[in-house]
Design an enzyme around this catalytic site. Sequence first.
Site, PDB file in Angstrom:
ATOM      1  N   ALA A  10       0.817  -1.205   0.000  1.00  0.00           N
ATOM      2  CA  ALA A  10       0.000   0.000   0.000  1.00  0.00           C
ATOM      3  C   ALA A  10       0.859   1.266   0.000  1.00  0.00           C
ATOM      4  O   ALA A  10       0.628   2.176  -0.805  1.00  0.00           O
ATOM      5  CB  ALA A  10      -0.931  -0.018   1.206  1.00  0.00           C
ATOM      6  N   ASN A 102       7.812   1.547  10.597  1.00  0.00           N
ATOM      7  CA  ASN A 102       7.361   2.068  11.880  1.00  0.00           C
ATOM      8  C   ASN A 102       8.334   1.629  12.971  1.00  0.00           C
ATOM      9  O   ASN A 102       9.076   0.665  12.816  1.00  0.00           O
ATOM     10  CB  ASN A 102       5.961   1.537  12.207  1.00  0.00           C
ATOM     11  N   LYS A 204       6.087   9.618  15.643  1.00  0.00           N
ATOM     12  CA  LYS A 204       5.235   8.612  15.002  1.00  0.00           C
ATOM     13  C   LYS A 204       5.021   7.421  15.927  1.00  0.00           C
ATOM     14  O   LYS A 204       3.913   6.879  16.030  1.00  0.00           O
ATOM     15  CB  LYS A 204       5.898   8.150  13.691  1.00  0.00           C
ATOM     16  N   ASN A 208       1.964   4.682  17.194  1.00  0.00           N
ATOM     17  CA  ASN A 208       2.072   3.268  16.806  1.00  0.00           C
ATOM     18  C   ASN A 208       2.195   2.337  18.003  1.00  0.00           C
ATOM     19  O   ASN A 208       1.624   1.246  18.021  1.00  0.00           O
ATOM     20  CB  ASN A 208       3.282   3.055  15.892  1.00  0.00           C
TER      21      ASN A 208
END
Length: 323
Positions: A10, A102, A204, A208
């Site tokens: 994606a 991530n 971030k 997450n």
Amino acid sequence: MKVAILGAGAIGAYVGAALHQAGADVHLVARGPHLAAMRQHGVRVLSPRGDFTAHAHATDNPADIGPVDHVFLGLKANSYAACGPLIEPLLHESTAVIAAQNGIPWWYFHRHGGPHDGHRVESVDPGGTVSAVLAPERAIGCVVYAATELEGPGVVRHLEGTRFSIGEPDRSLSPRCHAFSEAMRAGGLKCPVEPDLRNDIWLKLLGNISFNPISALARATMRQMCHHGGTRQVIQTMMEETLAVAEALNCRVGISIERRLAGAEKVGDHRTSTLQDLERGKPLELDVLLTAVIELADITGVDVPTLRTVHAISDLLALGTAA
């Protein structure tokens, strides 16, 4: 510029399509029905910014591509150690690897400076197996703020965000970073070169490390987690503990927890990547999120009881998906 997208899912396919639209020589590496669809119809991007289709070269054999200037790594971090046969044909002496992952990257302490310089984070680079395949000297860090989903083979749904922050482990503003940033911006994406990307990594990670495991355990969307009082409190506590570890490593996130929660709430009924992996029966990418931060808490002496509790439960869930 010649770019290979290794792991054109994606995010990878979205980046590849944007770079191709801007005139870069893009090669997508994928497999299965997704590869077949991209070969036949191109990458179809459905976006609030406007739909488009990019007909970049797509293959399952990197040897068909040969050495490139930049490899954009869209693979899950838990597959890095095994990607040697895929990435080796793409490398020449100065090929850069832009790792869009991530969590805590394997290169985190490479040229970090200070007392932890060169330290290996065992949970993300066990026994140095990742560094042996992906030399830290090649690494350009990348923090992804875009949200995308594979709506079907060859079809990427872009939900929100176009920012891909990048930076060197040694904090230099290198020519290779600027070259990739310019190509991304030509494709309509935001790609700032950050003087210290580790701050962005923790920003971030703040979301997450909390939303991803909880979403998998509760089968919940971002909106549902933010609107449930008890769950919201657990997430807030996880964020507080994560900030304490970041600060012990001299990183400053520069955003309040309440603002971070408000931003997540605005995303609405988005399913995190961990929940999507769970629904598809894929391994859960939790080592670079929870396990790594607990390891960093151990070396910095920070108490993280809530992170440890959520890790224990989500690790049991992850073992079930790997069985």
